[in-house]
Design an enzyme around this catalytic site. Structure first.
Site, PDB file in Angstrom:
ATOM      1  N   LYS A   1      17.536  -2.419  10.663  1.00  0.00           N
ATOM      2  CA  LYS A   1      16.533  -3.454  10.927  1.00  0.00           C
ATOM      3  C   LYS A   1      17.108  -4.543  11.836  1.00  0.00           C
ATOM      4  O   LYS A   1      18.320  -4.573  12.090  1.00  0.00           O
ATOM      5  CB  LYS A   1      16.071  -4.031   9.583  1.00  0.00           C
ATOM      6  CG  LYS A   1      15.424  -2.982   8.662  1.00  0.00           C
ATOM      7  CD  LYS A   1      14.917  -3.618   7.389  1.00  0.00           C
ATOM      8  CE  LYS A   1      14.344  -2.584   6.439  1.00  0.00           C
ATOM      9  NZ  LYS A   1      13.763  -3.206   5.226  1.00  0.00           N
TER      10      LYS A   1
ATOM     11  N   TYR B   1       4.561   0.295   7.581  1.00  0.00           N
ATOM     12  CA  TYR B   1       4.583  -0.367   6.269  1.00  0.00           C
ATOM     13  C   TYR B   1       3.192  -0.429   5.626  1.00  0.00           C
ATOM     14  O   TYR B   1       2.965  -1.266   4.752  1.00  0.00           O
ATOM     15  CB  TYR B   1       5.176  -1.766   6.415  1.00  0.00           C
ATOM     16  CG  TYR B   1       6.691  -1.777   6.496  1.00  0.00           C
ATOM     17  CD1 TYR B   1       7.463  -1.114   5.545  1.00  0.00           C
ATOM     18  CD2 TYR B   1       7.357  -2.473   7.504  1.00  0.00           C
ATOM     19  CE1 TYR B   1       8.850  -1.115   5.611  1.00  0.00           C
ATOM     20  CE2 TYR B   1       8.750  -2.485   7.569  1.00  0.00           C
ATOM     21  CZ  TYR B   1       9.485  -1.807   6.617  1.00  0.00           C
ATOM     22  OH  TYR B   1      10.858  -1.808   6.671  1.00  0.00           O
TER      23      TYR B   1
ATOM     24  N   HIS C   1      16.335   0.634   6.585  1.00  0.00           N
ATOM     25  CA  HIS C   1      15.244   1.329   5.896  1.00  0.00           C
ATOM     26  C   HIS C   1      15.586   2.811   5.824  1.00  0.00           C
ATOM     27  O   HIS C   1      16.127   3.368   6.772  1.00  0.00           O
ATOM     28  CB  HIS C   1      13.930   1.154   6.671  1.00  0.00           C
ATOM     29  CG  HIS C   1      12.855   2.076   6.199  1.00  0.00           C
ATOM     30  ND1 HIS C   1      12.062   1.786   5.114  1.00  0.00           N
ATOM     31  CD2 HIS C   1      12.478   3.316   6.622  1.00  0.00           C
ATOM     32  CE1 HIS C   1      11.227   2.798   4.907  1.00  0.00           C
ATOM     33  NE2 HIS C   1      11.463   3.738   5.816  1.00  0.00           N
TER      34      HIS C   1
ATOM     35  N   GLU D   1       7.310   9.234   8.966  1.00  0.00           N
ATOM     36  CA  GLU D   1       8.068   8.214   9.709  1.00  0.00           C
ATOM     37  C   GLU D   1       8.764   8.811  10.934  1.00  0.00           C
ATOM     38  O   GLU D   1       8.818   8.185  11.988  1.00  0.00           O
ATOM     39  CB  GLU D   1       9.055   7.535   8.759  1.00  0.00           C
ATOM     40  CG  GLU D   1       8.309   6.681   7.728  1.00  0.00           C
ATOM     41  CD  GLU D   1       9.162   6.224   6.546  1.00  0.00           C
ATOM     42  OE1 GLU D   1      10.356   6.589   6.478  1.00  0.00           O
ATOM     43  OE2 GLU D   1       8.614   5.501   5.686  1.00  0.00           O
TER      44      GLU D   1
END
Ligand code: PCG
Length: 148
Positions: free
Chosen positions: A9, A49, A115, A126
């Site tokens: 991140k 998300y 993540h 994803e």
């Protein structure tokens, strides 16, 4: 071989942790099949998300993940979704064991460094969200017979 999606991140990128984190993943025996530094758009953040859309911290989460570049990766390995989550550590870095990425590098749940996909379904979703098939490389590592 199973694949998972991991993303360092903006806090991990800004803190110069790409190298140390990738080293841990390589040392574990995971194979990198895709990786890129990228800026997450607001649309991508909201889709990625989506399951947290009704949580009170959703806005903060979207603002944070779009606040600077992330380092997105697809890794391959035996049972990697589960084992990568063990290497990553608990979501809240204050509860993550020492020796895990979040346990060693993080202090707050909002800035938890990395993540990792939590199931086969989310890994597929994803990977497809962040990578084109042409960005994933098919090759073999010479050390594979010393890992498997
Ligand atoms: P991640 O990326 O694995 O998946 C959802 C994320 O929501 C999680 O890591 C945390 O970074 C984030 N998150 C969970 N709880 C909170 C919270 O209370 N506040 C904030 N800001 N983020 C949270």
């Amino acid at each position: 071989m199973e694949r998972t999606f991991l993303m360092i991140k903006p806090d991990g990128v800004q803190r110069n942790l790409i190298g140390p984190i990738v080293a841990r993943l390589e040392n574990k025996g995971f194979k990198i099949v895709g990786a890129k530094l990228m800026q997450v758009s607001e649309d991508l953040a909201k889709t990625h998300y989506g399951e947290h859309a009704d949580k009170p911290f959703f806005g903060e989460l979207v603002d944070f993940i779009t606040s600077g570049p992330v380092f997105a990766m697809v890794l391959e390995g035996d049972n990697i979704i589960k084992t990568a989550r063990l290497v990553v550590g608990a979501t809240n870095p204050q509860e993550a064991a020492p020796g895990t990425i979040r346990g060693d590098f993080g202090l707050t749940v909002g800035k938890n460094i990395i993540h990792g996909s939590d199931s086969l379904e989310s890994a597929d979703r994803e990977i497809n969200l962040f990578f084109e098939e042409s960005e994933l490389v098919d090759y073999s590592l010479i050390n594979k017979d010393w890992i498997y």
